[in-house]
Design a protein around this motif. Structure first.
Motif, PDB file in Angstrom:
ATOM      1  N   MET A 151       0.828  -1.192   0.000  1.00 15.62           N
ATOM      2  CA  MET A 151       0.000   0.000   0.000  1.00 15.62           C
ATOM      3  C   MET A 151       0.873   1.256   0.000  1.00 15.62           C
ATOM      4  SD  MET A 151      -3.059   0.685  -0.257  1.00 15.62           S
ATOM      5  CE  MET A 151      -4.602   0.481   0.499  1.00 15.62           C
ATOM      6  N   GLN A 152       1.951   1.180   0.762  1.00 22.83           N
ATOM      7  CA  GLN A 152       2.899   2.295   0.845  1.00 22.83           C
ATOM      8  C   GLN A 152       3.528   2.561  -0.526  1.00 22.83           C
ATOM      9  OE1 GLN A 152       3.249   3.896   3.644  1.00 22.83           O
ATOM     10  NE2 GLN A 152       5.101   5.100   3.446  1.00 22.83           N
ATOM     11  N   GLN A 153       3.851   1.484  -1.224  1.00 27.12           N
ATOM     12  CA  GLN A 153       4.471   1.609  -2.544  1.00 27.12           C
ATOM     13  C   GLN A 153       3.505   2.255  -3.540  1.00 27.12           C
ATOM     14  OE1 GLN A 153       5.840  -2.090  -4.195  1.00 27.12           O
ATOM     15  NE2 GLN A 153       6.712  -1.104  -6.009  1.00 27.12           N
ATOM     16  N   LEU A 154       2.227   1.898  -3.477  1.00 27.92           N
ATOM     17  CA  LEU A 154       1.230   2.487  -4.360  1.00 27.92           C
ATOM     18  C   LEU A 154       1.072   3.986  -4.091  1.00 27.92           C
ATOM     19  CD1 LEU A 154      -1.538  -0.271  -4.427  1.00 27.92           C
ATOM     20  CD2 LEU A 154       0.070   0.327  -6.235  1.00 27.92           C
ATOM     21  N   ARG A 155       1.100   4.383  -2.852  1.00 29.76           N
ATOM     22  CA  ARG A 155       1.017   5.807  -2.516  1.00 29.76           C
ATOM     23  C   ARG A 155       2.232   6.555  -3.053  1.00 29.76           C
ATOM     24  NH1 ARG A 155      -0.779   4.902   3.597  1.00 29.76           N
ATOM     25  NH2 ARG A 155      -2.921   4.317   3.170  1.00 29.76           N
ATOM     26  N   HIS A 156       3.375   5.920  -2.916  1.00 35.51           N
ATOM     27  CA  HIS A 156       4.613   6.540  -3.398  1.00 35.51           C
ATOM     28  C   HIS A 156       4.559   6.699  -4.920  1.00 35.51           C
ATOM     29  CE1 HIS A 156       8.789   7.689  -3.415  1.00 35.51           C
ATOM     30  NE2 HIS A 156       9.088   6.706  -4.263  1.00 35.51           N
ATOM     31  N   GLU A 157       4.126   5.659  -5.645  1.00 32.23           N
ATOM     32  CA  GLU A 157       3.994   5.722  -7.102  1.00 32.23           C
ATOM     33  C   GLU A 157       2.967   6.764  -7.511  1.00 32.23           C
ATOM     34  OE1 GLU A 157       3.386   1.990  -9.113  1.00 32.23           O
ATOM     35  OE2 GLU A 157       4.930   1.001  -7.915  1.00 32.23           O
ATOM     36  N   SER A 158       1.871   6.829  -6.772  1.00 32.05           N
ATOM     37  CA  SER A 158       0.833   7.811  -7.064  1.00 32.05           C
ATOM     38  C   SER A 158       1.370   9.233  -6.892  1.00 32.05           C
ATOM     39  CB  SER A 158      -0.360   7.578  -6.133  1.00 32.05           C
ATOM     40  OG  SER A 158      -1.327   8.555  -6.324  1.00 32.05           O
ATOM     41  N   ALA A 159       2.140   9.464  -5.852  1.00 30.87           N
ATOM     42  CA  ALA A 159       2.727  10.786  -5.619  1.00 30.87           C
ATOM     43  C   ALA A 159       3.717  11.130  -6.730  1.00 30.87           C
ATOM     44  CB  ALA A 159       3.414  10.813  -4.260  1.00 30.87           C
ATOM     45  N   ASN A 160       4.525  10.143  -7.147  1.00 27.55           N
ATOM     46  CA  ASN A 160       5.464  10.364  -8.253  1.00 27.55           C
ATOM     47  C   ASN A 160       4.741  10.699  -9.550  1.00 27.55           C
ATOM     48  OD1 ASN A 160       7.779  10.030  -6.752  1.00 27.55           O
ATOM     49  ND2 ASN A 160       8.038   7.856  -7.270  1.00 27.55           N
ATOM     50  N   MET A 161       3.667   9.973  -9.823  1.00 29.32           N
ATOM     51  CA  MET A 161       2.892  10.241 -11.040  1.00 29.32           C
ATOM     52  C   MET A 161       2.280  11.635 -10.991  1.00 29.32           C
ATOM     53  SD  MET A 161       2.948   7.936 -13.250  1.00 29.32           S
ATOM     54  CE  MET A 161       2.668   6.315 -13.776  1.00 29.32           C
ATOM     55  N   ALA A 162       1.751  12.023  -9.842  1.00 29.43           N
ATOM     56  CA  ALA A 162       1.157  13.349  -9.706  1.00 29.43           C
ATOM     57  C   ALA A 162       2.213  14.429  -9.928  1.00 29.43           C
ATOM     58  CB  ALA A 162       0.508  13.505  -8.343  1.00 29.43           C
ATOM     59  N   LYS A 163       3.411  14.195  -9.415  1.00 26.59           N
ATOM     60  CA  LYS A 163       4.503  15.154  -9.591  1.00 26.59           C
ATOM     61  C   LYS A 163       4.908  15.235 -11.063  1.00 26.59           C
ATOM     62  CE  LYS A 163       8.598  16.516  -7.068  1.00 26.59           C
ATOM     63  NZ  LYS A 163       9.553  16.162  -6.019  1.00 26.59           N
ATOM     64  N   LYS A 164       4.996  14.096 -11.744  1.00 26.75           N
ATOM     65  CA  LYS A 164       5.332  14.079 -13.165  1.00 26.75           C
ATOM     66  C   LYS A 164       4.275  14.800 -13.989  1.00 26.75           C
ATOM     67  CE  LYS A 164       8.113   9.863 -13.231  1.00 26.75           C
ATOM     68  NZ  LYS A 164       8.223   8.481 -13.730  1.00 26.75           N
ATOM     69  N   ILE A 165       3.010  14.582 -13.646  1.00 26.27           N
ATOM     70  CA  ILE A 165       1.919  15.248 -14.354  1.00 26.27           C
ATOM     71  C   ILE A 165       2.023  16.754 -14.172  1.00 26.27           C
ATOM     72  CG2 ILE A 165      -0.593  15.625 -14.348  1.00 26.27           C
ATOM     73  CD1 ILE A 165      -0.868  12.586 -13.801  1.00 26.27           C
ATOM     74  N   GLU A 166       2.326  17.196 -12.970  1.00 24.77           N
ATOM     75  CA  GLU A 166       2.475  18.629 -12.707  1.00 24.77           C
ATOM     76  C   GLU A 166       3.636  19.217 -13.508  1.00 24.77           C
ATOM     77  OE1 GLU A 166       3.353  21.648  -8.974  1.00 24.77           O
ATOM     78  OE2 GLU A 166       2.811  19.574  -8.559  1.00 24.77           O
ATOM     79  N   ILE A 167       4.747  18.498 -13.579  1.00 28.59           N
ATOM     80  CA  ILE A 167       5.908  18.959 -14.355  1.00 28.59           C
ATOM     81  C   ILE A 167       5.552  19.061 -15.835  1.00 28.59           C
ATOM     82  CG2 ILE A 167       8.224  18.301 -15.124  1.00 28.59           C
ATOM     83  CD1 ILE A 167       8.662  17.144 -12.274  1.00 28.59           C
ATOM     84  N   ILE A 168       4.835  18.074 -16.336  1.00 28.17           N
ATOM     85  CA  ILE A 168       4.431  18.081 -17.743  1.00 28.17           C
ATOM     86  C   ILE A 168       3.475  19.233 -18.017  1.00 28.17           C
ATOM     87  CG2 ILE A 168       3.095  16.811 -19.483  1.00 28.17           C
ATOM     88  CD1 ILE A 168       4.360  14.227 -18.321  1.00 28.17           C
ATOM     89  N   GLU A 169       2.544  19.487 -17.106  1.00 25.70           N
ATOM     90  CA  GLU A 169       1.604  20.598 -17.284  1.00 25.70           C
ATOM     91  C   GLU A 169       2.327  21.941 -17.268  1.00 25.70           C
ATOM     92  OE1 GLU A 169      -1.255  19.892 -14.191  1.00 25.70           O
ATOM     93  OE2 GLU A 169      -2.494  18.606 -15.479  1.00 25.70           O
ATOM     94  N   ILE A 170       3.302  22.086 -16.392  1.00 26.57           N
ATOM     95  CA  ILE A 170       4.095  23.326 -16.342  1.00 26.57           C
ATOM     96  C   ILE A 170       4.861  23.499 -17.646  1.00 26.57           C
ATOM     97  CG2 ILE A 170       6.092  24.413 -15.236  1.00 26.57           C
ATOM     98  CD1 ILE A 170       5.083  23.181 -12.575  1.00 26.57           C
TER      99      ILE A 170
END
Length: 124
Positions: free
Chosen positions: A1-20
Motif C-alpha cells: 500500500m505504501q508503494q502504491l502511494r509513493h507511485e501515485s505521488a510520483n505520477m502526480a509530480k510528473k503530471i504537474e511537471i508536464i503541465e508546467i
C-alpha cells in the motif's frame, strides 16, 4: 500500500511537471523562466515547427501526386468518351482556360444561348 502511494505521488509530480512544461511551450507562465530556459523553450518550439512543416510538405506532396494520378485517369476517360462520341478530345486543360480568358477580355457582351456539347473555340 505504501508503494502504491509513493507511485501515485510520483505520477502526480510528473503530471504537474508536464503541465508546467506545456504551459511554458504555449507561452504562459514565462515570468519565472531564466534566459537559458527561454532559449531552450524557443529551440524546442523551432524544432517542433520544423517537424510540422516537414510533415505538412510531405502531405501536400502526397496530395499533389494523388491529384495528378486522378487527372491522368480523368484525361484518359475523357479521351475514351470523346472517341466513343466521335468528338475531338481536348489535348490540354489550358485550352479551356485560355478560351474563357480570351472571351472575357475581348468583349463585354454576354452570350445567353444554351449549347449542349463541347464549346466552340470562338468568341463573340
Amino acid at each position: 500500500m505504501q508503494q502504491l502511494r509513493h507511485e501515485s505521488a510520483n505520477m502526480a509530480k510528473k503530471i504537474e511537471i508536464i503541465e508546467i512544461s506545456q504551459r511554458k511551450l504555449l507561452g504562459k507562465d514565462l515570468d519565472s523562466c531564466s534566459p537559458e530556459e527561454l532559449q531552450d523553450i524557443g529551440n524546442q518550439i523551432e524544432t517542433s515547427l520544423s517537424n510540422i512543416r516537414a510533415r505538412k510538405t510531405q502531405l501536400f506532396q502526397e496530395q499533389i501526386e494523388q491529384l495528378q494520378e486522378k487527372e491522368t485517369l480523368l484525361l484518359m476517360e475523357n479521351a475514351r468518351l470523346a472517341k466513343q462520341c466521335g468528338a475531338q478530345p481536348f489535348q490540354q486543360s489550358n485550352q479551356v482556360v485560355s478560351y474563357l480568358s480570351s472571351c472575357s477580355k475581348s468583349s463585354d457582351i454576354v452570350e445567353t444561348d444554351l449549347y449542349i456539347g463541347l464549346p466552340q473555340m470562338r468568341c463573340l
